[in-house]
Design an enzyme around this catalytic site. Sequence first.
Site, mmCIF file in Angstrom:
data_model
loop_
_atom_site.group_PDB
_atom_site.id
_atom_site.type_symbol
_atom_site.label_atom_id
_atom_site.label_comp_id
_atom_site.label_asym_id
_atom_site.label_seq_id
_atom_site.Cartn_x
_atom_site.Cartn_y
_atom_site.Cartn_z
ATOM 1 N N GLU A 239 -8.715 5.265 -1.497
ATOM 2 C CA GLU A 239 -9.595 5.285 -2.674
ATOM 3 C C GLU A 239 -11.032 5.633 -2.296
ATOM 4 O O GLU A 239 -11.933 5.549 -3.117
ATOM 5 C CB GLU A 239 -9.517 3.971 -3.446
ATOM 6 C CG GLU A 239 -9.707 2.724 -2.618
ATOM 7 C CD GLU A 239 -9.533 1.435 -3.434
ATOM 8 O OE1 GLU A 239 -9.516 1.488 -4.669
ATOM 9 O OE2 GLU A 239 -9.422 0.370 -2.807
ATOM 10 N N HIS B 205 -12.709 -2.426 -14.891
ATOM 11 C CA HIS B 205 -11.624 -3.409 -14.910
ATOM 12 C C HIS B 205 -11.498 -4.069 -16.282
ATOM 13 O O HIS B 205 -10.423 -4.542 -16.645
ATOM 14 C CB HIS B 205 -11.788 -4.409 -13.766
ATOM 15 C CG HIS B 205 -11.453 -3.778 -12.450
ATOM 16 N ND1 HIS B 205 -12.418 -3.221 -11.640
ATOM 17 C CD2 HIS B 205 -10.255 -3.527 -11.859
ATOM 18 C CE1 HIS B 205 -11.823 -2.686 -10.575
ATOM 19 N NE2 HIS B 205 -10.515 -2.854 -10.685
ATOM 20 N N ARG C 237 -3.176 -7.047 -8.321
ATOM 21 C CA ARG C 237 -4.627 -7.203 -8.060
ATOM 22 C C ARG C 237 -4.916 -8.702 -7.895
ATOM 23 O O ARG C 237 -5.287 -9.393 -8.842
ATOM 24 C CB ARG C 237 -5.443 -6.664 -9.232
ATOM 25 C CG ARG C 237 -5.435 -5.150 -9.375
ATOM 26 C CD ARG C 237 -6.389 -4.730 -10.499
ATOM 27 N NE ARG C 237 -6.663 -3.315 -10.504
ATOM 28 C CZ ARG C 237 -6.062 -2.419 -11.297
ATOM 29 N NH1 ARG C 237 -5.141 -2.806 -12.153
ATOM 30 N NH2 ARG C 237 -6.388 -1.146 -11.225
ATOM 31 N N CYS D 9 -1.797 4.293 -7.856
ATOM 32 C CA CYS D 9 -1.895 3.090 -8.695
ATOM 33 C C CYS D 9 -3.172 3.080 -9.524
ATOM 34 O O CYS D 9 -3.471 2.095 -10.185
ATOM 35 C CB CYS D 9 -1.768 1.820 -7.855
ATOM 36 S SG CYS D 9 -3.070 1.638 -6.636
ATOM 37 N N ARG E 45 -1.865 -6.582 -3.105
ATOM 38 C CA ARG E 45 -3.109 -6.068 -2.529
ATOM 39 C C ARG E 45 -4.021 -7.238 -2.184
ATOM 40 O O ARG E 45 -4.201 -8.145 -3.000
ATOM 41 C CB ARG E 45 -3.814 -5.149 -3.535
ATOM 42 C CG ARG E 45 -5.112 -4.594 -2.975
ATOM 43 C CD ARG E 45 -5.754 -3.624 -3.921
ATOM 44 N NE ARG E 45 -6.385 -4.276 -5.059
ATOM 45 C CZ ARG E 45 -7.021 -3.606 -6.014
ATOM 46 N NH1 ARG E 45 -7.075 -2.284 -5.993
ATOM 47 N NH2 ARG E 45 -7.584 -4.254 -7.016
ATOM 48 N N ARG F 14 -17.982 4.297 -12.253
ATOM 49 C CA ARG F 14 -16.862 4.187 -13.197
ATOM 50 C C ARG F 14 -17.177 3.291 -14.394
ATOM 51 O O ARG F 14 -16.392 3.228 -15.350
ATOM 52 C CB ARG F 14 -15.582 3.735 -12.484
ATOM 53 C CG ARG F 14 -15.665 2.382 -11.839
ATOM 54 C CD ARG F 14 -14.515 2.159 -10.860
ATOM 55 N NE ARG F 14 -13.357 1.527 -11.471
ATOM 56 C CZ ARG F 14 -12.350 0.991 -10.797
ATOM 57 N NH1 ARG F 14 -12.335 1.036 -9.476
ATOM 58 N NH2 ARG F 14 -11.335 0.431 -11.400
ATOM 59 N N ASN G 107 -8.992 5.646 -9.426
ATOM 60 C CA ASN G 107 -10.193 5.203 -10.156
ATOM 61 C C ASN G 107 -11.395 5.251 -9.222
ATOM 62 O O ASN G 107 -12.442 5.813 -9.540
ATOM 63 C CB ASN G 107 -10.028 3.763 -10.668
ATOM 64 C CG ASN G 107 -8.768 3.575 -11.474
ATOM 65 O OD1 ASN G 107 -8.289 4.521 -12.083
ATOM 66 N ND2 ASN G 107 -8.221 2.376 -11.469
ATOM 67 N N ASP G 108 -11.225 4.621 -8.059
ATOM 68 C CA ASP G 108 -12.335 4.615 -7.104
ATOM 69 C C ASP G 108 -12.459 5.947 -6.379
ATOM 70 O O ASP G 108 -13.566 6.385 -6.075
ATOM 71 C CB ASP G 108 -12.159 3.476 -6.088
ATOM 72 C CG ASP G 108 -12.654 2.158 -6.652
ATOM 73 O OD1 ASP G 108 -13.743 2.146 -7.250
ATOM 74 O OD2 ASP G 108 -11.941 1.150 -6.518
HETATM 75 C C1 PEP Z 1 -8.264 2.315 -8.047
HETATM 76 O O1 PEP Z 1 -9.408 2.252 -7.586
HETATM 77 O O2 PEP Z 1 -7.764 3.342 -8.529
HETATM 78 C C2 PEP Z 1 -7.425 1.092 -8.062
HETATM 79 C C3 PEP Z 1 -6.172 1.121 -8.447
HETATM 80 O O3 PEP Z 1 -8.035 -0.091 -7.753
HETATM 81 P P1 PEP Z 1 -9.013 -0.852 -8.777
HETATM 82 O O4 PEP Z 1 -8.907 -0.188 -10.116
HETATM 83 O O5 PEP Z 1 -8.580 -2.273 -8.829
HETATM 84 O O6 PEP Z 1 -10.355 -0.674 -8.147
HETATM 85 MG MG MG Z 2 -10.034 0.554 -6.443
#
Ligand code: PEP
Ligand code: MG
Length: 589
Positions: A440, A200, A307, A511, A343, A474, A463-464
């Site tokens: 995710e 993040h 977020r 996303c 979210r 990550r 991402n997750d």
């Molecule tokens: C993701 O996990 O791809 C996502 C968009 O949520 P975050 O990056 O906030 O975990």
């Molecule tokens: Mg995520």
Amino acid sequence: MPEREPAGERVYRGIAVAGGVAHARILRLGQASQEVPQHRLEEGEIDAEMARFRDALVETRRQIADVQRRVSAAMGAQEAGIFEAHLMVLEDPSLLDQVGSRVRGDRENAASAFHTVAGKYAAALEAADDDYLRERAADLRDLSTRVLDNLLGIVGESDLSRLTGPVIVVAHDLSPSTTAMLDRSKVLGFATDVGGKTSHTAIIARKLSIPAVVGLGDVTRKVRNGEYALIDGHGGTLTVNPTDATLFQYGQIRERRAALDERLRDLRSQPAITMDGVSLVLAANIEDPGDIAAVKESGAEGVGLFRTEFLFLEPGAAPDEEKQYAAYRAVAEACAPAPVVIRTLDLGGDKLFAGQHHEANPFLGWRAIRISLADPALFRPQLRAVLRASAHGNVKLMYPMISCLDELLAANALLEGCRAELRRDGVAFDERMEVGVMIEIPSAALIAPALAEHADFFSLGTNDLTQYTLAVDRLNQRVAHLHTPTHPAILRLIQLTVEAAHARGRWVGVCGEMAGDPAAIPLLVGLGVDELSATPAVLPAAKFLLRRLKLAEAKALAAEALACPGAARIQALSLAVAKACAPELFTEG
Ligand code: PEP
Ligand code: MG
């Protein structure tokens, strides 16, 4: 302490996370508690050492009083009261006597003596039965870091709010909340020892367009405060003492990049439509209502991911229902009639709220919907605030980190309870507000048909999804090369999700950071997603590419990729399609 490095230009390579080039003097942030030197004092050094210790305490008191004043002005005297406890610890005679006797009696240097004594106090507090005392242990560790920073002349995160000139910050790590509060006019770039592309911290750097390079290993040990450096957030390098030739070369890259940005800006009001006439929704990811100006500037069609946890990471008390309602309503009104996907809280992982306990595996533990479902006193005000905001625009609600059907049903039941309350009290909300689920976690993709029966849409959090499918943290630079969203396993999970959604007439967005990566967009389009949502700064390039892409070629690419066993090969295939459509995006720096 930094190692000695030869004079002249030095280039350090890491992971490029946020594009752009900047140069300025280095401000090296330290974490005193990680590198406290220990040595024996000569008899004649003792008085001076005690004087240095007293000066460090005076400076710490001054800093805390300063923070206390600012918190009091922003949030009221009650919130600022917590700093009284900090100030009292600094006057604790027993703690100070123990440090004094180690310095005078054992001839131990003050930093080491203070570190040991404060560490013992904190350990005793941590072992206490009483919750209040345990919380004081965290205060003491915080305070002790400040005292050590002052004693050792190390610049800490707290100093970032008092910058007087432009700097490139070099740190072991930066938290997402510290990054979100960086003064963009002073911090021209940052470089860290650790981190990954989808942390993040990296996501916020891209949002703020702060050139950033992470995963540089032990760069904090190799640079000194005040050295001149150039950061290249595209190429992933930090160049210390750049030569004139290097500065000239980067000057040219910046000019070409600015010219391209100008071209991309012209597309702002154009639709996101492929060359063969297929429309996609290009939406923005935001973390704060203040991001709306950038959303408008980018030409996004609304917000695909808000977020909301970042509202809870700001200093001070967590926002109550009214504060949240005001924030959600402001975003809904600013974007209407375009949609805003709000979210619910995704706290935990690398976004720790005040008082959250440290866990060995925070991404597998107390995070997101798990926290919300266990704490209805936290979750219900958020659900009510989102529902109330839905009366003022096109609001959609989304749950993060759903791993099983029961979680979705439990969240929906709480939501239904909030709807009933609002109806009973005659409070307006949108009865048809869509409710969606983030996909995710691999288990969610695998049960997508069941989830689709109870959700109106899906949004793929790549991402997750990548982290959890491939077992790759990550945040960890050592395994960053394995965090590959183009892995065939991820593509299959995306395919399953899209098929399950479309079979029930639901839409699917993406996303995660993949959605804003021009090299990956042809693949996502070919896999049939309906929406791409990414940080506003990257949307013009995404639209530029989309408008030159044909759905037919994207579909052919996806079919070829799904039959391919390796992530690198798939990435190369997608990149080749992207480059053929929009070579400018890959050659202008
Ligand atoms: C993701 O996990 O791809 C996502 C968009 O949520 P975050 O990056 O906030 O975990
Ligand atoms: Mg995520």
